[in-house]
Design a protein around this motif. Structure first.
Motif, PDB file in Angstrom:
ATOM      1  N   LYS A  29       0.825  -1.212   0.000  1.00 18.31           N
ATOM      2  CA  LYS A  29       0.000   0.000   0.000  1.00 18.31           C
ATOM      3  C   LYS A  29       0.861   1.266   0.000  1.00 18.31           C
ATOM      4  O   LYS A  29       0.581   2.209  -0.739  1.00 18.31           O
ATOM      5  CB  LYS A  29      -0.953   0.012   1.190  1.00 18.31           C
ATOM      6  CG  LYS A  29      -1.948   1.164   1.128  1.00 18.31           C
ATOM      7  CD  LYS A  29      -2.849   1.236   2.350  1.00 18.31           C
ATOM      8  CE  LYS A  29      -3.885   0.157   2.305  1.00 18.31           C
ATOM      9  NZ  LYS A  29      -4.910   0.291   3.360  1.00 18.31           N
ATOM     10  N   ILE A  33       0.801   4.103  -2.857  1.00 19.58           N
ATOM     11  CA  ILE A  33       0.408   5.484  -2.562  1.00 19.58           C
ATOM     12  C   ILE A  33       1.493   6.442  -3.060  1.00 19.58           C
ATOM     13  O   ILE A  33       1.193   7.470  -3.675  1.00 19.58           O
ATOM     14  CB  ILE A  33       0.120   5.670  -1.056  1.00 19.58           C
ATOM     15  CG1 ILE A  33      -1.173   4.931  -0.699  1.00 19.58           C
ATOM     16  CG2 ILE A  33       0.020   7.148  -0.686  1.00 19.58           C
ATOM     17  CD1 ILE A  33      -1.447   4.837   0.792  1.00 19.58           C
ATOM     18  N   LYS A  45      -4.991  17.565  -0.897  1.00 20.09           N
ATOM     19  CA  LYS A  45      -4.795  16.867   0.373  1.00 20.09           C
ATOM     20  C   LYS A  45      -5.455  15.494   0.401  1.00 20.09           C
ATOM     21  O   LYS A  45      -5.055  14.635   1.159  1.00 20.09           O
ATOM     22  CB  LYS A  45      -5.294  17.719   1.531  1.00 20.09           C
ATOM     23  CG  LYS A  45      -6.776  18.020   1.490  1.00 20.09           C
ATOM     24  CD  LYS A  45      -7.196  18.927   2.612  1.00 20.09           C
ATOM     25  CE  LYS A  45      -8.674  19.268   2.476  1.00 20.09           C
ATOM     26  NZ  LYS A  45      -9.140  20.160   3.488  1.00 20.09           N
ATOM     27  N   ASN A  46      -6.451  15.269  -0.439  1.00 25.99           N
ATOM     28  CA  ASN A  46      -7.156  13.987  -0.428  1.00 25.99           C
ATOM     29  C   ASN A  46      -6.512  12.926  -1.318  1.00 25.99           C
ATOM     30  O   ASN A  46      -6.996  11.811  -1.377  1.00 25.99           O
ATOM     31  CB  ASN A  46      -8.612  14.174  -0.870  1.00 25.99           C
ATOM     32  CG  ASN A  46      -9.440  14.848   0.193  1.00 25.99           C
ATOM     33  OD1 ASN A  46      -9.136  14.763   1.379  1.00 25.99           O
ATOM     34  ND2 ASN A  46     -10.484  15.524  -0.225  1.00 25.99           N
ATOM     35  N   GLU A  48      -3.836  11.158  -1.045  1.00 26.53           N
ATOM     36  CA  GLU A  48      -3.397   9.961  -0.327  1.00 26.53           C
ATOM     37  C   GLU A  48      -4.588   9.065   0.021  1.00 26.53           C
ATOM     38  O   GLU A  48      -4.519   7.849  -0.141  1.00 26.53           O
ATOM     39  CB  GLU A  48      -2.628  10.330   0.937  1.00 26.53           C
ATOM     40  CG  GLU A  48      -2.008   9.118   1.595  1.00 26.53           C
ATOM     41  CD  GLU A  48      -1.013   9.472   2.676  1.00 26.53           C
ATOM     42  OE1 GLU A  48      -1.092   8.856   3.747  1.00 26.53           O
ATOM     43  OE2 GLU A  48      -0.161  10.343   2.440  1.00 26.53           O
ATOM     44  N   LYS A  49      -5.689   9.644   0.475  1.00 24.42           N
ATOM     45  CA  LYS A  49      -6.877   8.853   0.799  1.00 24.42           C
ATOM     46  C   LYS A  49      -7.468   8.234  -0.461  1.00 24.42           C
ATOM     47  O   LYS A  49      -7.892   7.078  -0.458  1.00 24.42           O
ATOM     48  CB  LYS A  49      -7.918   9.729   1.519  1.00 24.42           C
ATOM     49  CG  LYS A  49      -9.164   8.974   1.910  1.00 24.42           C
ATOM     50  CD  LYS A  49      -8.872   7.837   2.876  1.00 24.42           C
ATOM     51  CE  LYS A  49     -10.157   7.112   3.249  1.00 24.42           C
ATOM     52  NZ  LYS A  49      -9.980   5.681   3.372  1.00 24.42           N
ATOM     53  N   GLU A  52      -5.465   5.301  -1.388  1.00 21.09           N
ATOM     54  CA  GLU A  52      -5.821   4.146  -0.554  1.00 21.09           C
ATOM     55  C   GLU A  52      -7.076   3.457  -1.095  1.00 21.09           C
ATOM     56  O   GLU A  52      -7.146   2.225  -1.149  1.00 21.09           O
ATOM     57  CB  GLU A  52      -6.041   4.575   0.891  1.00 21.09           C
ATOM     58  CG  GLU A  52      -4.781   4.951   1.611  1.00 21.09           C
ATOM     59  CD  GLU A  52      -5.026   5.375   3.044  1.00 21.09           C
ATOM     60  OE1 GLU A  52      -6.049   4.990   3.630  1.00 21.09           O
ATOM     61  OE2 GLU A  52      -4.162   6.102   3.580  1.00 21.09           O
ATOM     62  N   ASP A  53      -8.074   4.247  -1.501  1.00 22.59           N
ATOM     63  CA  ASP A  53      -9.304   3.672  -2.060  1.00 22.59           C
ATOM     64  C   ASP A  53      -9.021   2.941  -3.363  1.00 22.59           C
ATOM     65  O   ASP A  53      -9.545   1.850  -3.614  1.00 22.59           O
ATOM     66  CB  ASP A  53     -10.352   4.758  -2.297  1.00 22.59           C
ATOM     67  CG  ASP A  53     -10.859   5.381  -1.008  1.00 22.59           C
ATOM     68  OD1 ASP A  53     -10.675   4.771   0.077  1.00 22.59           O
ATOM     69  OD2 ASP A  53     -11.438   6.477  -1.085  1.00 22.59           O
ATOM     70  N   LYS A  96     -16.937   0.825  -0.611  1.00 25.31           N
ATOM     71  CA  LYS A  96     -15.794   0.755   0.292  1.00 25.31           C
ATOM     72  C   LYS A  96     -15.839  -0.430   1.254  1.00 25.31           C
ATOM     73  O   LYS A  96     -14.816  -0.965   1.625  1.00 25.31           O
ATOM     74  CB  LYS A  96     -15.677   2.050   1.071  1.00 25.31           C
ATOM     75  CG  LYS A  96     -15.454   3.234   0.156  1.00 25.31           C
ATOM     76  CD  LYS A  96     -15.087   4.451   0.929  1.00 25.31           C
ATOM     77  CE  LYS A  96     -14.929   5.655   0.050  1.00 25.31           C
ATOM     78  NZ  LYS A  96     -14.189   5.448  -1.159  1.00 25.31           N
ATOM     79  N   ASP A 109     -19.032  10.291   0.468  1.00 27.43           N
ATOM     80  CA  ASP A 109     -17.589  10.282   0.697  1.00 27.43           C
ATOM     81  C   ASP A 109     -16.822  10.213  -0.624  1.00 27.43           C
ATOM     82  O   ASP A 109     -15.866  10.958  -0.849  1.00 27.43           O
ATOM     83  CB  ASP A 109     -17.223   9.102   1.603  1.00 27.43           C
ATOM     84  CG  ASP A 109     -15.746   9.070   1.950  1.00 27.43           C
ATOM     85  OD1 ASP A 109     -15.241  10.086   2.474  1.00 27.43           O
ATOM     86  OD2 ASP A 109     -15.101   8.037   1.699  1.00 27.43           O
ATOM     87  N   SER A 110     -17.257   9.338  -1.514  1.00 25.02           N
ATOM     88  CA  SER A 110     -16.579   9.181  -2.801  1.00 25.02           C
ATOM     89  C   SER A 110     -16.741  10.419  -3.671  1.00 25.02           C
ATOM     90  O   SER A 110     -15.796  10.827  -4.354  1.00 25.02           O
ATOM     91  CB  SER A 110     -17.106   7.944  -3.531  1.00 25.02           C
ATOM     92  OG  SER A 110     -16.782   6.773  -2.806  1.00 25.02           O
ATOM     93  N   LYS A 113     -14.329  13.117  -2.543  1.00 19.95           N
ATOM     94  CA  LYS A 113     -12.961  12.843  -2.986  1.00 19.95           C
ATOM     95  C   LYS A 113     -12.806  13.052  -4.485  1.00 19.95           C
ATOM     96  O   LYS A 113     -11.812  13.611  -4.939  1.00 19.95           O
ATOM     97  CB  LYS A 113     -12.561  11.429  -2.593  1.00 19.95           C
ATOM     98  CG  LYS A 113     -12.394  11.273  -1.108  1.00 19.95           C
ATOM     99  CD  LYS A 113     -12.137   9.852  -0.731  1.00 19.95           C
ATOM    100  CE  LYS A 113     -12.144   9.715   0.773  1.00 19.95           C
ATOM    101  NZ  LYS A 113     -12.235   8.335   1.194  1.00 19.95           N
TER     102      LYS A 113
END
Length: 171
Positions: A29, A33, A45-46, A48-49, A52-53, A96, A109-110, A113
């Motif tokens: 992971k 990333i 800023k998002n 990295e998140k 991960e997704d 998720k 949430d998606s 992002k």
């Protein structure tokens, strides 16, 4: 070859490139990333998140590593796959919890992002309002859960929603 529609020559070239980046043949992971951040080249800023997704969606067998097959199939689906394949992949990103449905909180949430990553605006609507509108359009049985079929079929019938929910799909 069957899943990606790529020639053996192209696949072998990609494999050599993958091994040059990842000699073990698998990305964990953190490596993914870092690689994704380099590809995205964004100060968002998002990222990295989001990475991960995407990692979670690429890691089809759940071993917390992405091997060449997973990487190649996911890449092909996001860049050269047909619309149904791309939408199926997008569904996996939104789902998720791997419940085979998308619930409103996952959609919100998606969307947050996606809007942040792509710079797309949702006009004057909040992402919660947009998610509500999308559910109203796609949730055929009105159970507040989108199945893969509802998601794919609804997106195929609605260009705006398809463009919003599947950044890999070009209209």
């Amino acid at each position: 070859m069957k899943q990606t529609h790529l020639t053996p020559h192209v696949i072998q070239g990609w494999y050599r490139e993958f091994l040059s980046i990842c000699p073990t043949g698998q990305l964990n992971k953190q490596q993914f990333i870092k690689f994704y951040n380099q590809l995205e080249n964004s100060s968002t800023k998002n990222v990295e998140k989001i990475a991960e997704d995407v990692f979670q969606a690429f890691d089809r067998n759940g071993n917390n590593r992405i091997d060449f097959n997973e990487f190649l199939i996911a890449y092909a689906l996001t860049s050269i796959g047909d619309p149904v394949e791309k939408l199926s992949y997008a569904f996996s990103l939104f789902d998720k919890d791997h419940s085979e449905t998308i619930e409103p909180n996952e959609m919100i949430d998606s969307l947050d992002k996606l809007c942040s990553l792509t710079g797309r605006r949702t006009s004057n609507q909040s992402t919660a309002t947009l998610a509500c509108d999308i559910f109203h359009t796609l949730d055929i049985d009105h159970n507040q859960k989108l199945t893969r079929d509802e998601f794919i079929n609804g997106c195929l019938k609605n260009d705006f929603i398809r463009c919003m929910l599947s950044p890999f799909e070009r209209i």
